[in-house]
Design a protein around this motif. Structure first.
Motif, short mmCIF file in Angstrom:
data_model
loop_
_atom_site.label_atom_id
_atom_site.label_comp_id
_atom_site.label_asym_id
_atom_site.label_seq_id
_atom_site.Cartn_x
_atom_site.Cartn_y
_atom_site.Cartn_z
N UNK B 169 0.87 -1.17 0.00
CA UNK B 169 0.00 0.00 0.00
C UNK B 169 0.91 1.23 0.00
N UNK B 170 0.69 2.11 -0.95
CA UNK B 170 1.60 3.26 -1.11
C UNK B 170 0.81 4.56 -1.21
N UNK B 171 1.43 5.64 -0.84
CA UNK B 171 0.90 6.96 -1.18
C UNK B 171 2.01 8.00 -1.01
N UNK B 172 1.80 9.17 -1.57
CA UNK B 172 2.82 10.21 -1.51
C UNK B 172 2.16 11.57 -1.60
N UNK B 173 2.85 12.56 -1.08
CA UNK B 173 2.31 13.92 -1.08
C UNK B 173 3.45 14.92 -1.22
N UNK B 174 3.24 15.90 -2.07
CA UNK B 174 4.19 17.01 -2.15
C UNK B 174 3.69 18.12 -1.22
N UNK B 175 4.59 18.66 -0.39
CA UNK B 175 4.24 19.76 0.51
C UNK B 175 4.94 21.03 0.02
N UNK B 176 4.16 21.97 -0.45
CA UNK B 176 4.75 23.16 -1.08
C UNK B 176 5.48 24.04 -0.06
N UNK B 177 4.94 24.11 1.17
CA UNK B 177 5.56 24.97 2.18
C UNK B 177 7.01 24.57 2.45
N UNK B 178 7.24 23.27 2.56
CA UNK B 178 8.58 22.78 2.86
C UNK B 178 9.30 22.30 1.60
N UNK B 179 8.60 22.33 0.48
CA UNK B 179 9.15 21.86 -0.80
C UNK B 179 9.74 20.46 -0.69
N UNK B 180 8.92 19.55 -0.18
CA UNK B 180 9.41 18.18 -0.07
C UNK B 180 8.33 17.18 -0.50
N UNK B 181 8.81 16.01 -0.91
CA UNK B 181 7.91 14.90 -1.24
C UNK B 181 7.99 13.92 -0.09
N UNK B 182 6.85 13.54 0.45
CA UNK B 182 6.83 12.51 1.50
C UNK B 182 6.23 11.25 0.92
N UNK B 183 6.88 10.13 1.21
CA UNK B 183 6.50 8.85 0.62
C UNK B 183 6.20 7.84 1.72
N UNK B 184 5.17 7.05 1.55
CA UNK B 184 4.89 5.95 2.46
C UNK B 184 4.66 4.67 1.68
N UNK B 185 5.26 3.58 2.13
CA UNK B 185 5.03 2.25 1.53
C UNK B 185 4.92 1.27 2.69
N UNK B 186 3.85 0.49 2.71
CA UNK B 186 3.65 -0.43 3.84
C UNK B 186 3.04 -1.74 3.37
N UNK B 187 3.23 -2.77 4.19
CA UNK B 187 2.59 -4.06 3.91
C UNK B 187 2.24 -4.74 5.21
#
Lengths: 106, 333
Positions: B169-187
């Motif tokens: 199960x995966x998802x990701x989000x770009x945060x403009x304030x901090x200019x970063x991509x956060x990624x999650x992958x789990x099983x």
């Protein structure tokens, strides 16, 4: 003139622009890389059109040959048309594999 | 016994979605997580604000999917930012439709990947193609290669080692304030300890995490350098990418979470042993599988080729230096 001692594998044809599919890597290794080496061919890995790859994919294509045939097999490989990232990944895998062998080239 | 909304229920699994749960402050989320009874699930959230990392969404998604939807009691989401959970398709993913505070203002398209299940190599191929437009990387080619690399390595780990019937199960989000991509992958598979125990003697979950992050260790063989199909280098590489960019990297399995802390200024030393890195270890409610969260700061993270150069230099110095050996170089034409 075509070099009869060389076999070329066009990575793009099998793995696409992002070469990461390890099932494809296994296929390349078992169907082409090992048989070609056993028959004494040199192998040209042609990366033209490949934009990105992973260390896992690269490992799965070439590492077992280094282990099986020894580091001298690296001289039989030619990596063609690689972009800077692909070159780095191949270099890491080749170095890594030799670093983990019991008897590295000295 | 207490009444919680579903008649006849004694105790339940409890998830409280806090106002903030990111890789640096994820401890609060785990301190309220109760996994004691998997027959029922109660979901509550902070009344005013919810802002959570994709790894937390993945964990909630997996737990929610493990319980029949009629056994889930999700309290109304009253937080202003509650629509974020809806946008990331959390409720759709677990098959419930709770009351969520509506927002009236126009919402930007955003750069995100909603909760997505990847069960096989074909799903992964499709996902990796979708990744670039979803995260708008077509306009940001500088970072696309390292992000693709991270997703591919993490998801393939799940497909190859976790034995999770539901895949990753995966998802990701770009945060403009901090200019970063956060990624999650789990099983929700067998976890690191069981997976690595096939080839190594692993005394506990923490040792399993250490082995998983050490270059050259894979559950498929005890041979140095890995097997034909697995190098045991992928997690080390991802941790290194996070570290060089001064980002967080968290991995959890069993009852432990390893948290790579942001490096101190001027420190660039990569370590083969993850416990030599600046890190902390957190005890968590027992998680059967593995979950990984990574942040990639687009300001601090250099191009993929520079990251790889640093990793290559580390490897040359660390391994070759010790053995005083001269290695063959690949021939590029």
């Amino acid at each position: 003139m075509k070099n009869l001692n060389k076999k070329t594998l066009k990575i793009l044809t099998y793995a696409g622009t992002f070469a990461e599919n390890k099932d494809v890597a296994r296929h390349l290794r078992e169907r082409y890389v090992f048989p070609y080496l056993i028959k004494g061919y040199c192998i040209v890995f042609d990366y033209s059109g490949v934009e990105n790859t992973t260390q896992s994919f690269t490992h799965a294509v070439i590492s077992e040959s280094i282990r099986k045939f020894g580091p001298s097999v690296i001289d039989k490989f030619e990596f063609k048309n690689c972009n800077p990232e692909v070159k780095k990944i191949i270099s890491i895998v080749v170095e890594y594999m030799q670093g983990n062998m019991e008897k590295p080239v000295s | 016994m207490y009444f919680t909304g579903i008649p006849g229920k004694i105790g339940e699994m409890k998830i409280r979605i806090p106002n903030s749960a990111f890789l640096g402050n994820i401890n609060g989320f785990f301190s309220t997580l109760d996994l004691n009874n998997s027959d029922f699930l109660e979901i509550t959230s902070h009344p005013e604000w919810v802002n959570i990392h994709p790894i937390v969404l993945c964990i909630i998604g997996i737990l929610g999917k493990s319980v029949p939807s009629d056994k889930i009691d999700c309290k109304p989401i009253t937080a202003q930012s509650g629509h974020y959970l809806k946008r990331m398709k959390l409720f759709e993913f677990i098959g419930i439709n709770p009351e969520v505070k509506e927002i009236k203002e126009h919402e930007q398209a955003g750069r995100f990947i909603p909760l997505t299940q990847i069960k096989n190599s074909k799903d992964l191929d499709y996902f990796l193609k979708e990744l670039v437009p979803l995260l708008h990387f077509d306009k940001d080619p500088k970072h696309v290669k390292s992000i693709q690399h991270i997703f591919s390595e993490l998801i393939r780990n799940v497909l190859e080692h976790s034995k999770a019937t539901e895949g990753a199960v995966v998802c990701a989000q770009y945060f403009s304030k901090t200019n970063k991509i956060s990624i999650g992958v789990a099983d929700m598979g067998i976890g690191l300890k069981k997976s690595l125990s096939v080839s190594y003697t692993v005394k506990d979950e923490l040792e399993a995490i250490k082995l998983a992050l050490t270059p050259g260790i894979t559950g498929t063989t005890s041979k140095p350098g890995g097997s034909a199909q697995n190098a045991g280098f992928g997690l080390f590489l991802i941790k290194s990418i996070a570290y060089i960019g001064g980002n967080f990297f968290n991995i959890m399995s069993g009852d432990k979470m390893y948290k790579l802390l942001q490096k101190q200024k001027g420190s660039y030393k990569l370590n083969g042993n993850p416990f030599d890195d600046r890190h902390s270890v957190l005890s968590i409610p027992f998680w059967n599988g593995v979950a990984v969260g990574v942040d990639i700061s687009l300001d601090k993270t250099t191009e993929f080729t520079s990251l790889l150069s640093t990793i290559y230099k580390f490897y040359s110095a660390e391994v070759k230096g010790q053995k005083k050996a001269r290695y063959k170089k690949p021939k590029f034409t």
